[in-house]
Design a protein around this motif. Structure first.
Motif, mmCIF file in Angstrom:
data_model
loop_
_atom_site.group_PDB
_atom_site.id
_atom_site.type_symbol
_atom_site.label_atom_id
_atom_site.label_comp_id
_atom_site.label_asym_id
_atom_site.label_seq_id
_atom_site.Cartn_x
_atom_site.Cartn_y
_atom_site.Cartn_z
ATOM 1 N N VAL A 202 53.948 49.077 56.389
ATOM 2 C CA VAL A 202 54.573 50.267 56.962
ATOM 3 C C VAL A 202 54.832 50.024 58.445
ATOM 4 N N VAL A 203 56.031 50.353 58.891
ATOM 5 C CA VAL A 203 56.375 50.286 60.311
ATOM 6 C C VAL A 203 56.744 51.693 60.760
ATOM 7 N N LEU A 204 56.005 52.221 61.727
ATOM 8 C CA LEU A 204 56.245 53.579 62.224
ATOM 9 C C LEU A 204 56.803 53.514 63.647
ATOM 10 N N THR A 205 57.987 52.988 63.757
ATOM 11 C CA THR A 205 58.616 52.901 65.069
ATOM 12 C C THR A 205 60.131 52.875 64.893
ATOM 13 N N PRO A 206 60.887 53.480 65.795
ATOM 14 C CA PRO A 206 60.407 54.236 66.956
ATOM 15 C C PRO A 206 59.832 55.597 66.570
ATOM 16 N N THR A 207 58.788 55.976 67.274
ATOM 17 C CA THR A 207 58.182 57.299 67.133
ATOM 18 C C THR A 207 58.110 57.939 68.518
ATOM 19 N N PHE A 208 58.462 59.198 68.584
ATOM 20 C CA PHE A 208 58.408 59.934 69.852
ATOM 21 C C PHE A 208 57.633 61.218 69.625
ATOM 22 N N MET A 209 56.601 61.445 70.430
ATOM 23 C CA MET A 209 55.845 62.689 70.371
ATOM 24 C C MET A 209 55.679 63.229 71.783
ATOM 25 N N GLY A 210 56.149 64.426 72.004
ATOM 26 C CA GLY A 210 56.037 65.040 73.320
ATOM 27 C C GLY A 210 56.255 66.533 73.220
ATOM 28 N N SER A 211 56.216 67.199 74.342
ATOM 29 C CA SER A 211 56.480 68.639 74.364
ATOM 30 C C SER A 211 56.625 69.099 75.803
ATOM 31 N N GLU A 212 57.348 70.174 75.963
ATOM 32 C CA GLU A 212 57.461 70.843 77.258
ATOM 33 C C GLU A 212 57.648 72.331 76.995
ATOM 34 N N PRO A 213 56.595 73.117 77.190
ATOM 35 C CA PRO A 213 55.276 72.791 77.740
ATOM 36 C C PRO A 213 54.387 72.093 76.707
ATOM 37 N N THR A 214 53.251 71.568 77.180
ATOM 38 C CA THR A 214 52.308 70.911 76.284
ATOM 39 C C THR A 214 51.201 71.850 75.825
ATOM 40 N N ARG A 215 51.218 73.079 76.303
ATOM 41 C CA ARG A 215 50.202 74.065 75.915
ATOM 42 C C ARG A 215 50.828 75.450 75.883
ATOM 43 N N ALA A 216 50.410 76.241 74.906
ATOM 44 C CA ALA A 216 50.825 77.643 74.827
ATOM 45 C C ALA A 216 49.613 78.512 75.138
ATOM 46 N N ASP A 217 49.676 79.243 76.229
ATOM 47 C CA ASP A 217 48.566 80.108 76.625
ATOM 48 C C ASP A 217 48.773 81.553 76.194
ATOM 49 N N THR A 218 49.995 81.884 75.806
ATOM 50 C CA THR A 218 50.301 83.249 75.393
ATOM 51 C C THR A 218 51.159 83.216 74.137
ATOM 52 N N GLY A 219 51.405 84.385 73.582
ATOM 53 C CA GLY A 219 52.331 84.491 72.468
ATOM 54 C C GLY A 219 51.731 84.122 71.126
ATOM 55 N N ARG A 220 52.604 83.988 70.135
ATOM 56 C CA ARG A 220 52.151 83.780 68.753
ATOM 57 C C ARG A 220 51.556 82.402 68.519
ATOM 58 N N PHE A 221 51.787 81.455 69.444
ATOM 59 C CA PHE A 221 51.224 80.112 69.296
ATOM 60 C C PHE A 221 50.137 79.836 70.336
ATOM 61 N N ALA A 222 49.560 80.888 70.903
ATOM 62 C CA ALA A 222 48.542 80.741 71.947
ATOM 63 C C ALA A 222 47.402 79.847 71.468
ATOM 64 N N GLY A 223 46.993 78.919 72.335
ATOM 65 C CA GLY A 223 45.914 77.997 72.004
ATOM 66 C C GLY A 223 46.388 76.651 71.506
ATOM 67 N N THR A 224 47.668 76.543 71.167
ATOM 68 C CA THR A 224 48.217 75.267 70.706
ATOM 69 C C THR A 224 48.417 74.338 71.900
ATOM 70 N N ALA A 225 47.953 73.101 71.778
ATOM 71 C CA ALA A 225 48.088 72.133 72.864
ATOM 72 C C ALA A 225 48.135 70.731 72.271
ATOM 73 N N ILE A 226 48.814 69.823 72.963
ATOM 74 C CA ILE A 226 48.905 68.440 72.496
ATOM 75 C C ILE A 226 48.635 67.474 73.642
ATOM 76 N N LEU A 227 48.257 66.257 73.276
ATOM 77 C CA LEU A 227 48.152 65.103 74.173
ATOM 78 C C LEU A 227 47.136 65.292 75.299
ATOM 79 N N GLU A 228 46.195 66.207 75.130
ATOM 80 C CA GLU A 228 45.204 66.409 76.183
ATOM 81 C C GLU A 228 44.234 65.234 76.263
ATOM 82 N N GLU A 229 43.857 64.676 75.114
ATOM 83 C CA GLU A 229 42.967 63.507 75.123
ATOM 84 C C GLU A 229 43.661 62.306 75.750
ATOM 85 N N GLU A 230 44.948 62.142 75.443
ATOM 86 C CA GLU A 230 45.697 61.021 76.012
ATOM 87 C C GLU A 230 45.814 61.164 77.532
ATOM 88 N N LEU A 231 46.048 62.390 77.989
ATOM 89 C CA LEU A 231 46.131 62.634 79.427
ATOM 90 C C LEU A 231 44.808 62.301 80.106
#
Length: 293
Positions: A202-231
């Motif tokens: 299996v080859v999994l490339t190219p793969t792109f994972m990102g977001s802007e913003p990387t965290r939702a503090d409000t709204g229906r997706f509050a608490g969702t966050a990505i890439l914090e461990e990588e940061l």
């Protein structure tokens, strides 16, 4: 001379119309401009990313891994079976189709295949099943969180026309096979997955994972966050370097533009080796680098 002026005049008029369309409706403008851009870029034969413009022979070998890819194949078969004949016709491409190169991690692009927006509950479950069978548990959850954050972005921008949790499209290249080459692609804003399967490789490339913003503090997706461990891992590594190492590792101290290499339409990017070699780090620094990787 008169003919030349007429051609220039028509060209300028078309340019003005396109600029006006882009301002009035960016998505509509992209549907006009994007196919032209794709055709120009895809006209260049595929070479791949290199360090100096030359292919390095023997870098990747075709060899057995001993790890079954049957779960991925079964999930792909189930996904295709869930589609209507019309949807399947839009989703299934030959294994060597240029569709592999049409992925785009920005929102203004022309998508191929079948999108989550048009899927019913069973089809959506099958699509997510294909993702889950291919990615690690964390990779799948990160992908879903990126989609959720895209929904959060749509809420923040009050724009569900360009953004949204379900604005992602799936294509399959080649019939899922036990021994022959095939694969699938997920295409959308801030989330790209290309999965190529050959036997048990299996080859999994190219793969792109990102977001802007990387965290939702409000709204229906509050608490969702990505890439914090990588940061955190990246900061730990850069802070563990001494001044001399940091001067070599940091290629550009100023972030004045998107310094991306190998993004959409850069299949043949030449990316020279830069920065610190892993072998130049001490044991503790190497451990931090491997944690980040």
């Amino acid at each position: 001379m008169r003919r030349a002026l007429q051609v220039v005049g028509v060209g300028l008029a078309v340019l003005v119309v396109l600029i006006g369309l882009a301002i009035w409706d960016p998505v509509a403008a992209s549907r006009v401009i994007w196919p032209v851009l794709e055709n120009v870029v895809l006209d260049e034969p595929f070479l791949g990313i290199t360090a100096d413009g030359e292919i390095e022979p023997g870098l990747f070998r075709i060899e057995a891994t001993g790890v079954s890819t049957e779960p991925i194949r079964d999930a792909a078969v189930a996904f295709l079976a869930s589609l209507t004949p019309e949807q399947r016709g839009r989703t299934l491409f030959p294994v060597d189709d240029p569709e592999w190169r049409r992925w785009a991690n920005i929102h203004l692009s022309t998508r191929q295949g079948v999108g989550l927006l048009e899927m019913d509950a069973a089809q959506t479950e099958a699509a997510f099943g294909l993702m889950a069978a291919t990615l690690s548990a964390r990779g799948f959850e990160t992908s879903r969180d990126i989609m959720r954050l895209e929904g959060h972005l749509a809420d923040l921008m009050d724009d569900h026309y360009q953004y949204g949790e379900r604005r992602y499209w799936f294509t399959v290249m080649g019939e899922p096979s036990e021994s022959g080459p095939w694969g699938w692609q997920l295409d959308g804003h801030h989330l790209i997955v290309n999965c190529f399967v050959l036997g048990d490789q299996v080859v999994l490339t190219p793969t792109f994972m990102g977001s802007e913003p990387t965290r939702a503090d409000t709204g229906r997706f509050a608490g969702t966050a990505i890439l914090e461990e990588e940061l955190a891992a990246g900061l730990a590594l850069i802070n563990a370097l001494d001044d001399a190492q940091r001067a070599v590792a940091i290629i550009d101290p100023d972030k004045t533009a998107n310094n991306n290499h190998g993004e959409l339409f850069q299949d043949n990017a030449v990316v020279p080796y830069e920065g610190l070699r892993l072998g130049e780090l001490d044991d503790a620094q190497q451990a931090l680098a491997l944690r980040l990787i």
